[in-house]
Design an enzyme around this catalytic site. Structure first.
Site, PDB file in Angstrom:
ATOM      1  N   TYR A 276       3.757   9.294 -11.172  1.00  0.00           N
ATOM      2  CA  TYR A 276       2.774   8.485 -10.447  1.00  0.00           C
ATOM      3  C   TYR A 276       2.085   7.487 -11.392  1.00  0.00           C
ATOM      4  O   TYR A 276       1.950   6.304 -11.064  1.00  0.00           O
ATOM      5  CB  TYR A 276       1.737   9.420  -9.809  1.00  0.00           C
ATOM      6  CG  TYR A 276       0.761   8.750  -8.870  1.00  0.00           C
ATOM      7  CD1 TYR A 276       1.170   8.297  -7.615  1.00  0.00           C
ATOM      8  CD2 TYR A 276      -0.565   8.579  -9.228  1.00  0.00           C
ATOM      9  CE1 TYR A 276       0.270   7.699  -6.744  1.00  0.00           C
ATOM     10  CE2 TYR A 276      -1.473   7.986  -8.374  1.00  0.00           C
ATOM     11  CZ  TYR A 276      -1.051   7.548  -7.128  1.00  0.00           C
ATOM     12  OH  TYR A 276      -1.948   6.952  -6.266  1.00  0.00           O
TER      13      TYR A 276
ATOM     14  N   ASN B 273       0.798  -1.228   0.000  1.00  0.00           N
ATOM     15  CA  ASN B 273       0.000   0.000   0.000  1.00  0.00           C
ATOM     16  C   ASN B 273       0.833   1.280   0.000  1.00  0.00           C
ATOM     17  O   ASN B 273       0.363   2.310  -0.489  1.00  0.00           O
ATOM     18  CB  ASN B 273      -0.924  -0.025   1.228  1.00  0.00           C
ATOM     19  CG  ASN B 273      -1.595   1.308   1.453  1.00  0.00           C
ATOM     20  OD1 ASN B 273      -2.557   1.652   0.787  1.00  0.00           O
ATOM     21  ND2 ASN B 273      -1.076   2.094   2.412  1.00  0.00           N
TER      22      ASN B 273
END
Ligand code: NAP
Length: 254
Positions: free
Chosen positions: A159, A94
């Site tokens: 990203y 995560n």
């Protein structure tokens, strides 16, 4: 079949669990019986508070300072938690960061930092954890990717590349590890109310909400529920999938 304590007797490791989506995953897995270890990089106070909160809720969680960028530290942590036959049942990849900037202004450092945390960090943990999982011929790995893996977003070249790489990594690991009894899947959230999205300009937030069919950002808990489902025996036949959880953000065009 899923139940209130469906993860009783199982161990879990959640990277980047000190706040946001990771913290919701920690609480959810612990509330359902898992013994949860989680990592953080800076948020020491939040991590300590989360350990207490989980304890108050009747669960077990332990916080570990471990930078996803530190290969040796990742290996040591996984060995401490899962070595000597203790095993690891659930790994949630995560930990993630953004460093948004338009391409012309994006430094090599900011591009590489995002790739290193979001993609290479996931690789480091998966590599370290696959050995104890393979020894037990059991385990599940869930990556928290993003809809940015599938769509281009201006100002997020680093990203988008990291999350696209992460979903591809998951598919490759699924193919490699399924024959060893390990299921690998990814969750692709849209916009979720966390510190990561709190930084967005108000106008961008409103425009984003207008495009989401449910007209709101998701909650960390709504992502945690999907992670917990994929980790559970109820998902025993789901392998190598990328599950979009975005309130309908990417469902329509125009
Ligand atoms: P967040 O609130 O900013 O939390 C990020 C977590 O990752 C923190 O616990 C942080 O720990 C940890 N972390 C960051 N870099 C780390 C490193 N190098 N080593 C160890 N831990 C590190 O973010 P979030 O919104 O919950 O996002 C969680 C994941 O969901 C990320 O992968 C993100 O890309 C993904 N996601 C988020 C959204 C969204 O809208 N929020 C949407 C799609 C996908 P410290 O605070 O201690 O540094």
């Amino acid at each position: 079949m899923s139940g209130a304590r469906e993860f009783e007797g199982r161990s879990a490791l959640v990277t980047g669990g000190s706040r946001g989506i990771g913290a919701a995953v920690v609480r959810t897995l612990a509330a359902r019986g898992a013994t949860v270890a989680f990592t953080y990089r800076r948020a020491k106070d939040e991590a300590a508070a989360l350990v207490e909160k989980v304890r108050a809720e009747g669960g077990t969680a332990n916080a570990h300072l471990c930078d996803s960028g530190d290969t040796a530290a990742v290996g040591e942590l996984v060995n401490d938690l899962a070595g000597n036959g203790r095993g690891l049942d659930i790994l949630v990849l995560n930990a993630g960061i953004t460093k948004d900037q338009y391409l012309m202004m994006m430094s090599d450092e900011d591009f590489l930092r995002v790739i290193d945390t979001n993609l290479v960090g996931a690789f480091r943990f998966a590599k370290a954890a696959c050995r104890p999982m393979m020894e037990n011929r059991r385990g599940t790995i869930i990556a928290v990717s993003s809809v940015a893996a599938q769509f281009g977003i201006a100002g997020q070249a680093n990203y988008c590349a990291s999350k696209g790489g992460l979903t591809s990594l998951c598919r490759a690991l699924a193919a490699e590890l399924a024959p060893r009894g390990i299921r690998v899947n990814a969750v692709l959230p849209g916009f979720v109310d966390t510190e990561m999205t709190a930084r967005l300009p108000r106008q961008v937030k409103q425009q984003s909400k207008d495009r989401i069919l449910l007209k709101r950002f998701g909650t960390p808990q709504e992502i945690a529920e999907v992670v917990a489902f994929l980790a559970s025996d109820a998902a025993s036949y789901i392998v190598g999938q990328c599950l979009v959880v975005d309130g309908g953000l990417t469902t329509t065009v125009g």
